[in-house]
Each structure stands twice: as C-alpha cells, then as structure tokens.
Design an enzyme around this catalytic site. Sequence first.
Site, PDB file in Angstrom:
ATOM      1  N   HIS A  71      36.726  37.859  41.169  1.00  0.00           N
ATOM      2  CA  HIS A  71      35.569  37.332  40.005  1.00  0.00           C
ATOM      3  C   HIS A  71      36.417  36.949  38.805  1.00  0.00           C
ATOM      4  O   HIS A  71      36.067  37.125  37.652  1.00  0.00           O
ATOM      5  CB  HIS A  71      34.654  38.076  39.874  1.00  0.00           C
ATOM      6  CG  HIS A  71      33.236  37.737  38.891  1.00  0.00           C
ATOM      7  ND1 HIS A  71      32.967  37.204  38.068  1.00  0.00           N
ATOM      8  CD2 HIS A  71      31.746  37.844  39.451  1.00  0.00           C
ATOM      9  CE1 HIS A  71      31.574  37.177  38.082  1.00  0.00           C
ATOM     10  NE2 HIS A  71      31.148  36.497  38.682  1.00  0.00           N
ATOM     11  N   HIS A 112      26.179  41.004  43.239  1.00  0.00           N
ATOM     12  CA  HIS A 112      27.028  41.838  43.478  1.00  0.00           C
ATOM     13  C   HIS A 112      26.781  43.409  44.130  1.00  0.00           C
ATOM     14  O   HIS A 112      27.825  43.847  43.338  1.00  0.00           O
ATOM     15  CB  HIS A 112      27.934  41.255  42.053  1.00  0.00           C
ATOM     16  CG  HIS A 112      28.042  40.047  41.216  1.00  0.00           C
ATOM     17  ND1 HIS A 112      28.745  39.514  42.926  1.00  0.00           N
ATOM     18  CD2 HIS A 112      28.503  39.723  40.655  1.00  0.00           C
ATOM     19  CE1 HIS A 112      27.925  38.112  41.512  1.00  0.00           C
ATOM     20  NE2 HIS A 112      28.729  38.531  40.265  1.00  0.00           N
ATOM     21  N   GLU A 142      34.459  31.760  43.653  1.00  0.00           N
ATOM     22  CA  GLU A 142      33.980  32.663  44.157  1.00  0.00           C
ATOM     23  C   GLU A 142      33.803  32.643  45.477  1.00  0.00           C
ATOM     24  O   GLU A 142      32.463  32.362  45.774  1.00  0.00           O
ATOM     25  CB  GLU A 142      32.783  33.274  43.345  1.00  0.00           C
ATOM     26  CG  GLU A 142      33.009  34.052  41.825  1.00  0.00           C
ATOM     27  CD  GLU A 142      31.432  34.050  41.031  1.00  0.00           C
ATOM     28  OE1 GLU A 142      30.677  34.844  42.123  1.00  0.00           O
ATOM     29  OE2 GLU A 142      30.474  33.517  40.366  1.00  0.00           O
TER      30      GLU A 142
HETATM   31  C1  BGC Z   1      27.232  34.857  39.146  1.00  0.00           C
HETATM   32  C2  BGC Z   1      26.049  34.022  37.272  1.00  0.00           C
HETATM   33  C3  BGC Z   1      26.353  36.453  36.763  1.00  0.00           C
HETATM   34  C4  BGC Z   1      28.067  36.085  37.258  1.00  0.00           C
HETATM   35  C5  BGC Z   1      28.763  37.356  35.649  1.00  0.00           C
HETATM   36  C6  BGC Z   1      28.603  35.188  38.242  1.00  0.00           C
HETATM   37  O1  BGC Z   1      28.673  35.287  40.217  1.00  0.00           O
HETATM   38  O2  BGC Z   1      26.564  34.044  39.969  1.00  0.00           O
HETATM   39  O3  BGC Z   1      25.179  33.927  37.339  1.00  0.00           O
HETATM   40  O4  BGC Z   1      25.944  35.590  35.441  1.00  0.00           O
HETATM   41  O5  BGC Z   1      28.456  36.302  38.172  1.00  0.00           O
HETATM   42  O6  BGC Z   1      27.711  38.570  36.646  1.00  0.00           O
END
Ligand code: BGC
Length: 323
Positions: A170, A100, A288
Amino acid sequence: MAMEKSTFGDYEMYTIKNPSGAYVRIASLGAAVQSIVVPNRNGVPTDVALGYDTPGEYLRNDGYFGAFVGRYANRISNASFVLNGREYKISANEGKNTLHGGNGLSKRRFTEIAVGENALTLGISDPDGGDGFPGKVDVRVTYEFSEDNELSISYEATSDADTYLNLTNHSYFNLSGRGDILDHELLINADGYLPVDEELIPTGEVRAVSGAEFDFRKMRRIENGFYDHCFVLSGNEPCARLVSRESGIAMTLATDMPAVQFYAGGATGLRLGKGGAVYGKNSGLCLETQYYPDSPNHPEFPSALLRAGEKYYSKTSYKFLIC
Ligand code: BGC
C-alpha cells in the site's frame, strides 16, 4: 549493493542501497516500505514514497502508508463469505464491511527470514481463525532492489486449510517528492474497471473504460483526485506507468495480478510525515496490485482461493527511471 540493518524504535529498519546511491527502506513493522529514494532528472535524490519517521506514527497510521496488506487487500462486503459450504464471519472495520483484512497484518511485527546484499525476506504467521479467516497462513514477502532502481516485491504463502488470500503493498507514490499528484501523468493498461456502490463495494459489473474518465490507456494527467477504483488489467505491458514532469521521474509497474486499485489518496487527512512533510488529500497515490475486491462473494471474478497445502505466489515490480 549494500544492505544495512538499523533499529527503528523497538523494530528493525533495513536499507538496501545500490551503487548509484538510490535506496529503499523497509521496516519490520508492517513490512512497510518507508522510503524509496531515487535521482530526479538533475541527479538530486528524491523520496518518492510517503511515510513516517517513527513506529508510533505507523501504529496510529490510518492510511496503510507503505504497508503490507493482508489477508485480503481491499473490501469484503458484509464481512462474510461462504467457503466449502460454510459461512465465515470476518472482522468488520469499515461499517459492516471489511477493509484490508480487518485488523489485518499491516501493523504487525514481521520477522526476518533472510537478508542478502540486495534482498530482504520477512515473514509472518496468522493463526487459523485470524480475523475470522480459515487456515493458519504462513506468509513470506521478499523485497529486492536492483542496480537499475527496480523494487520487486514477491509474496509467497501457504495455508493449512482452504482460504482466501489477496496480498498487496500500500505504498503512496509522489514522484515529485512534494506537493500533490494531480499533475502526474498516468497510464493503466486496463480496458475495464469495477463500478462500486456508495460503500465502495463492486456491483459485480466490469464496465468498459472507453470514452469515460476511467480511460487511462493513453498516458494522461490525473487531474481528478476522486479515483478509488479497481482496474482490470488487460495483460499488456506495462500494467501501469506514472510520470512526474516536474521531477522527470517515471515509475513503471509490472505484475502477475489480474487487477490494480488506483487510489488517488483523496481520503488522506492532514498529517505530518517524514522529515516534517505535511501530507493531505492527494499527496500520494496508490497502485495496489491485487485480486478483485470482494471476489469471495463474486464467483464470476477471478478466484483468490488458496487451497490447503498449495503455494501462493505473486510478484509486483516498480521500476524508477528518468523520462
Ligand atoms: C482504499 C481506500 C482507502 C485507503 C486507505 C485504499 O486501498 O481503496 O478506499 O481509503 O486504502 O485505507
């Protein structure tokens, strides 16, 4: 429609309410969607998004609850990529990989650009070299809530140098407004998904979903909380549909992005959320919309390249209905 602005600690909170009483709440901290309150089949207002009551909890938040995600949603392997013949080292925040965007934009303060009756535009700038990415990037994100309970999020951006950009939201959804999401039914219009290695980095293969536990082309119960995979959208509408038989609430997703990460919230550790709610494993799920993870290192994947001076635009809509 009515827009109300209030304080949220040192930040701002914007509430967009429609005439039926349904509303969404957006914080200037991380441009996070803090609440989505829509009626269930009995007309009872139900909050279908996980979130927190205070900025401090958002700042400590390890789960990106409701947050705007950038510069690059999902993972980039080895926190590096080559662009225009130059290697860029970006912030690693998950072992040797980047998740991210590294430090990212999810806990930053967004500024108010425009406020209307049913829409809010927030903006943020990230300097050249932010998290190691090339280019000064200027981002605008617009949240619009309609009379018929549709939340649309549109992303606009420009960069003064060629860069990679992959923006998403998210939010964790729980259409029952309580419990876990394993009894929700889900449809994803995807014929393929991306297998991943033990660090959740795509192998490069796009594997057919047919006959496997990854086939969500027909609506079915989620059951299994391990999902954390990127699905390649077929282009058929809607891109996804989520239903809670308990509340009678359905959500239909539409996007112009090529893929969606379906994360069933399996890594959500026990914590207190809004109004004393207790969240844990599978309390909420994320859909997402995005470019494929690690696409800067996979020329065969659709490109997330944003050229200097060009305009980035993308839109995702979440429509809430009674089923
Ligand atoms: C990811 C996960 C992660 C979560 C929170 C998601 O977008 O795919 O692996 O644990 O975000 O960080």
